[in-house]
Design an enzyme around this catalytic site. Structure first.
Site, PDB file in Angstrom:
ATOM      1  N   TYR A  89      -0.685  -0.830  10.543  1.00 39.70           N
ATOM      2  CA  TYR A  89      -0.974  -0.917   9.189  1.00 39.70           C
ATOM      3  C   TYR A  89       0.109  -0.614   8.172  1.00 39.70           C
ATOM      4  CZ  TYR A  89      -3.574  -1.294   4.692  1.00 39.70           C
ATOM      5  OH  TYR A  89      -3.768  -1.236   3.374  1.00 39.70           O
ATOM      6  N   SER A 116       0.569  -0.989  -0.006  1.00 39.89           N
ATOM      7  CA  SER A 116      -0.143   0.101  -0.006  1.00 39.89           C
ATOM      8  C   SER A 116       0.929   1.119  -0.134  1.00 39.89           C
ATOM      9  CB  SER A 116      -0.887   0.017   1.343  1.00 39.89           C
ATOM     10  OG  SER A 116      -1.689   1.201   1.322  1.00 39.89           O
TER      11      SER A 116
END
Length: 257
Positions: free
Chosen positions: A148, A138
């Site tokens: 994350y 990401s």
């Protein structure tokens, strides 16, 4: 025909990979937790493209699930030529607002599973002198974004390091780093998306097309859109402290995939 194994195959980027690879004539091994949904997907892709689509039910948040996929990847009788490590999820909330159990589950899926599945697939690819691994990360990997972002940063660093070690082997490794993609990701995490500008959203099929083109070019990191390449370039000019405050305020609410 070659065979591709895709984790998190029933939705979003994983489903887009399945559609594109099936259309290109690859046989598939579709991995996810929902057996019913996997079977429906396998039937549709087989009927539409005439390829073989194998269903493999596995939860990569569990030891048994990872072992199941490891076993399939290391089967010399049915070699896998392309592995797409796509399974992943987001947790809504700031640091200490998310339970430790959920944080550790994220690390198991995003890091441990990626490490183990890549390591199960690559030896056979190296012996055959060809193959590829796409690890879906990401743009959050390049921003201070808690667990994350840290887990996705690990995916990028691991992929680049492994790719360097495999230079000349015929095996290509690439980290795919998209921004906001229209998938089920945010809904599953209970994240609101109403305030995200429309221009920041990417189409999953276009992300996959760009990723496969970058893999063919031998890139180790793919950022599949000029808008996000520009944003990440600009982010390098922003002080880390200020950038951390901005991304903590917005990213934890929305969580890019």
């Amino acid at each position: 025909m070659t065979t591709a194994l895709i984790t998190g195959a029933t939705a979003g980027i994983g489903a887009a990979f399945a559609r594109r690879l099936a259309a290109d004539g690859h046989n598939l091994v579709l991995v996810a937790r929902d057996t019913k949904r996997l079977r429906e997907q396998a039937t549709e892709l087989h009927d539409r493209h005439g390829i073989e689509a194998e269903v493999l039910t596995a939860d990569l948040a569990t030891e048994g699930g990872i072992e199941t996929v490891e076993k399939r990847l290391s089967d010399p009788r049915h070699p896998v030529d392309l592995l797409v490590n796509n399974a992943g999820f987001g947790n809504k909330g700031r640091y200490l607002e998310v339970s430790m159990a959920d944080e550790l589950t994220m690390l198991k899926v995003h890091c441990e599973a990626v490490l183990r599945l890549t390591s199960a697939a690559v030896p056979g690819m190296r012996e055959r002198g060809r193959g590829g691994v796409v690890n879906v990360a990401s743009v959050a990997a390049f921003l201070p974004r808690g667990t994350y972002g840290a887990s996705k940063a690990w995916v990028v660093q691991f992929t680049q390091g492994a790719a360097k070690d495999l230079t000349g082997s015929g095996v290509r490794l690439m980290a795919l780093c998209p921004g906001f993609v229209r998938t089920e990701f945010h809904q599953r995490a209970g994240m609101g998306t109403d305030n995200i500008p429309s221009w920041m959203w990417l189409d999953a099929d276009k992300v996959v097309a760009a990723a496969l083109a970058d893999l063919a070019r031998g890139k180790q990191v793919s950022i599949p859109d000029a808008r996000y390449k520009t944003l990440l370039g600009a982010a390098k000019l922003v002080p880390r402290g200020l950038l951390g405050g901005i991304t903590s305020k917005t990213g934890r609410k929305y969580g890019p995939q």
